[in-house]
Scaffold this motif. Sequence first.
Motif, mmCIF file in Angstrom:
data_model
loop_
_atom_site.group_PDB
_atom_site.id
_atom_site.type_symbol
_atom_site.label_atom_id
_atom_site.label_comp_id
_atom_site.label_asym_id
_atom_site.label_seq_id
_atom_site.Cartn_x
_atom_site.Cartn_y
_atom_site.Cartn_z
ATOM 1 N N GLY A 27 -12.059 -34.166 6.775
ATOM 2 C CA GLY A 27 -12.246 -33.497 7.933
ATOM 3 C C GLY A 27 -12.112 -34.150 9.352
ATOM 4 N N LEU A 28 -11.801 -33.249 10.420
ATOM 5 C CA LEU A 28 -11.650 -33.795 11.836
ATOM 6 C C LEU A 28 -12.982 -34.653 11.980
ATOM 7 C CD1 LEU A 28 -9.971 -34.270 14.420
ATOM 8 C CD2 LEU A 28 -10.813 -31.850 15.275
ATOM 9 N N GLY A 29 -14.278 -33.942 11.821
ATOM 10 C CA GLY A 29 -15.437 -34.644 12.199
ATOM 11 C C GLY A 29 -15.687 -36.169 11.794
ATOM 12 N N ASP A 77 -1.248 -33.514 17.382
ATOM 13 C CA ASP A 77 0.163 -32.473 17.191
ATOM 14 C C ASP A 77 -0.304 -31.438 18.441
ATOM 15 O OD1 ASP A 77 -2.208 -31.300 16.128
ATOM 16 O OD2 ASP A 77 -1.243 -30.891 14.138
ATOM 17 N N ASP A 78 -1.213 -31.610 19.228
ATOM 18 C CA ASP A 78 -1.354 -30.644 20.481
ATOM 19 C C ASP A 78 -0.549 -31.380 21.760
ATOM 20 O OD1 ASP A 78 -2.515 -28.410 19.575
ATOM 21 O OD2 ASP A 78 -4.440 -28.728 20.849
ATOM 22 N N LEU A 79 0.384 -30.686 22.054
ATOM 23 C CA LEU A 79 1.115 -31.501 23.294
ATOM 24 C C LEU A 79 0.858 -30.869 24.503
ATOM 25 C CD1 LEU A 79 4.593 -32.743 22.375
ATOM 26 C CD2 LEU A 79 4.133 -32.146 24.702
ATOM 27 N N TYR A 126 -8.771 -21.246 15.379
ATOM 28 C CA TYR A 126 -9.255 -22.284 16.078
ATOM 29 C C TYR A 126 -10.844 -22.413 16.224
ATOM 30 C CZ TYR A 126 -5.035 -21.611 18.549
ATOM 31 O OH TYR A 126 -3.490 -21.357 19.074
ATOM 32 N N GLY A 127 -11.484 -23.533 16.723
ATOM 33 C CA GLY A 127 -12.824 -23.226 17.263
ATOM 34 C C GLY A 127 -12.942 -22.360 18.188
ATOM 35 N N CYS A 128 -14.047 -21.725 18.206
ATOM 36 C CA CYS A 128 -14.340 -20.576 19.527
ATOM 37 C C CYS A 128 -15.623 -20.942 19.930
ATOM 38 C CB CYS A 128 -14.250 -19.419 18.494
ATOM 39 S SG CYS A 128 -14.388 -17.842 19.823
ATOM 40 N N GLU A 162 -16.629 -22.640 14.100
ATOM 41 C CA GLU A 162 -15.063 -23.160 13.834
ATOM 42 C C GLU A 162 -14.515 -22.080 12.916
ATOM 43 O OE1 GLU A 162 -13.332 -25.578 14.223
ATOM 44 O OE2 GLU A 162 -11.853 -25.670 12.720
ATOM 45 N N LYS A 163 -13.380 -21.465 13.385
ATOM 46 C CA LYS A 163 -12.456 -20.363 12.812
ATOM 47 C C LYS A 163 -12.961 -19.177 12.278
ATOM 48 C CE LYS A 163 -8.999 -23.865 11.679
ATOM 49 N NZ LYS A 163 -9.224 -25.157 11.590
ATOM 50 N N PRO A 164 -13.777 -18.819 13.423
ATOM 51 C CA PRO A 164 -14.668 -17.415 13.086
ATOM 52 C C PRO A 164 -13.555 -16.390 12.623
ATOM 53 C CG PRO A 164 -14.327 -17.672 15.428
ATOM 54 C CD PRO A 164 -13.435 -18.739 14.903
ATOM 55 N N ALA A 210 -10.600 -20.211 22.612
ATOM 56 C CA ALA A 210 -10.365 -21.317 21.481
ATOM 57 C C ALA A 210 -10.375 -22.491 22.072
ATOM 58 C CB ALA A 210 -8.750 -21.088 21.396
ATOM 59 N N VAL A 211 -10.914 -23.607 21.120
ATOM 60 C CA VAL A 211 -10.796 -24.983 21.376
ATOM 61 C C VAL A 211 -9.436 -25.465 21.276
ATOM 62 C CG1 VAL A 211 -12.048 -27.243 20.650
ATOM 63 C CG2 VAL A 211 -13.152 -25.057 20.396
ATOM 64 N N ILE A 212 -9.072 -26.262 22.392
ATOM 65 C CA ILE A 212 -7.641 -26.972 21.988
ATOM 66 C C ILE A 212 -7.757 -28.491 21.868
ATOM 67 C CG2 ILE A 212 -6.034 -24.831 22.981
ATOM 68 C CD1 ILE A 212 -5.815 -26.804 25.504
ATOM 69 N N GLY A 213 -6.894 -28.998 21.685
ATOM 70 C CA GLY A 213 -7.151 -30.348 21.151
ATOM 71 C C GLY A 213 -7.155 -31.462 22.164
ATOM 72 N N ARG A 214 -8.239 -31.401 23.082
ATOM 73 C CA ARG A 214 -8.487 -32.567 23.994
ATOM 74 C C ARG A 214 -10.132 -32.326 24.101
ATOM 75 N NH1 ARG A 214 -4.331 -32.969 22.770
ATOM 76 N NH2 ARG A 214 -2.573 -33.691 24.115
ATOM 77 N N ILE A 249 -16.095 -31.789 7.062
ATOM 78 C CA ILE A 249 -16.975 -32.075 8.254
ATOM 79 C C ILE A 249 -16.353 -32.013 9.498
ATOM 80 C CG2 ILE A 249 -18.401 -33.939 9.403
ATOM 81 C CD1 ILE A 249 -18.681 -35.402 6.575
ATOM 82 N N GLN A 250 -16.888 -30.917 10.290
ATOM 83 C CA GLN A 250 -16.313 -30.216 11.304
ATOM 84 C C GLN A 250 -16.551 -30.682 12.651
ATOM 85 O OE1 GLN A 250 -13.525 -28.397 11.305
ATOM 86 N NE2 GLN A 250 -13.562 -27.778 9.247
ATOM 87 N N LEU A 251 -15.851 -31.168 13.788
ATOM 88 C CA LEU A 251 -16.036 -31.755 14.860
ATOM 89 C C LEU A 251 -16.874 -30.524 15.705
ATOM 90 C CD1 LEU A 251 -16.245 -34.011 16.953
ATOM 91 C CD2 LEU A 251 -13.646 -33.355 17.697
HETATM 92 C C1 G1P Z 1 -8.736 -28.269 15.002
HETATM 93 C C2 G1P Z 1 -10.124 -27.899 15.157
HETATM 94 C C3 G1P Z 1 -10.355 -26.744 15.722
HETATM 95 C C4 G1P Z 1 -9.256 -26.681 17.140
HETATM 96 C C5 G1P Z 1 -7.966 -26.844 16.797
HETATM 97 C C6 G1P Z 1 -7.171 -27.115 17.812
HETATM 98 O O1 G1P Z 1 -8.367 -27.197 13.923
HETATM 99 O O2 G1P Z 1 -10.813 -28.010 13.949
HETATM 100 O O3 G1P Z 1 -11.540 -26.233 16.547
HETATM 101 O O4 G1P Z 1 -9.393 -25.394 17.731
HETATM 102 O O5 G1P Z 1 -7.977 -28.374 15.820
HETATM 103 O O6 G1P Z 1 -5.869 -27.485 17.612
HETATM 104 P P1 G1P Z 1 -6.797 -27.583 12.790
HETATM 105 O O7 G1P Z 1 -5.705 -27.331 13.943
HETATM 106 O O8 G1P Z 1 -6.860 -29.009 12.580
HETATM 107 O O9 G1P Z 1 -7.135 -26.811 11.618
#
Ligand code: G1P
Length: 307
Positions: free
Chosen positions: A113-115, A136-138, A174-176, A194-196, A206-210, A232-234
């Motif tokens: 997992g990301l965490g 992969d988030d640009l 996403y994470g919310c 995470e992903k509700p 939404a949580v984006i990748g920064r 294990i989730q960040l």
């Molecule tokens: C991960 C994070 C998620 C976040 C997302 C952003 O999810 O776990 O909280 O919102 O990146 O891209 P993933 O896309 O790897 O499933």
Amino acid sequence: MTPQHPRTVTKAVIPAAGLGTRFLPATKATPKEMLPVVDKPAIQYVVEESVRAGLDDVLVITGRNKAALEDHFDHHWELEQALEAKGDQFRLARVRESADIKVHFVRQGQPLGLGHAVHVAKEHVGDHPFAVLLGDDLIDGRDHLLEEMVAVREERGGSVIALMEVPPESVGLYGCAAVDGREGDVVRVTGLVEKPDPAEAPSNLAVIGRYVLDPSVFEVLEQTPPGRGGEIQLTDALQTLAGSSEPGGGVHGVVFSGRRYDTGDRLDYLKAVVRLGLDHQELGKDFGQWLDEFVQERLAPEKAFQR
Ligand code: G1P
């Protein structure tokens, strides 16, 4: 007395150990971070964003099958010599761009997992605040999200996450975040999930990748049990930090309204190629002309046929 954490953020961690399943079969033998967006692999944009924000100590967390990433951020002597011999200074400079950035690599070992991937960076990062950029988030180079997040950390301490408004039905991807106390585009994060299920999501943020994280996240990750998807989730560790009044606790969010492309998603990837292709210094003009003609043809095929 507990020593204060040094405040300046200079290190960046880029998790890039995922399997890229959304992009199969392209990612069967090629890491998704190496997919080209116009003429550079996606991860090069992310590394360059980090360096632009002053974070030039970059650690990439890789998995199996990621040798291409290490090769890309290294010199390719034969190629450089061949270009030198031809006098092709332009291409030589472009080939050297990625090798001139100091990028370190460590393997995640197990895909937990990301965490877990972020925790693998503990030894390299030490007791300093650091950024996490998802490979992969640009984020468009004209938007200065990471710089703003670093400034928020310097001012308010704790951790800082990037948030973006998404359509309510998409929030489950996403994470919310639950937030309050908005000042400009900065909010205080009161909770994270995470992903509700969209029906139960606390907001459409939404949580984006920064992320800019306080090093206390490592201890929290060590105590964080597997969450959504058995990983294990960040996000879960940040939920703990959001509710913590310990030193290093507290989470703020920067609400981003600029240009973001999820290059791990096929549709968003196509959009990223078109947008960045149009802005490209050498190709943009010709590509734009072709695209205009193409759109006209799509709108009125009979006229295009007569032309
Ligand atoms: C991960 C994070 C998620 C976040 C997302 C952003 O999810 O776990 O909280 O919102 O990146 O891209 P993933 O896309 O790897 O499933």
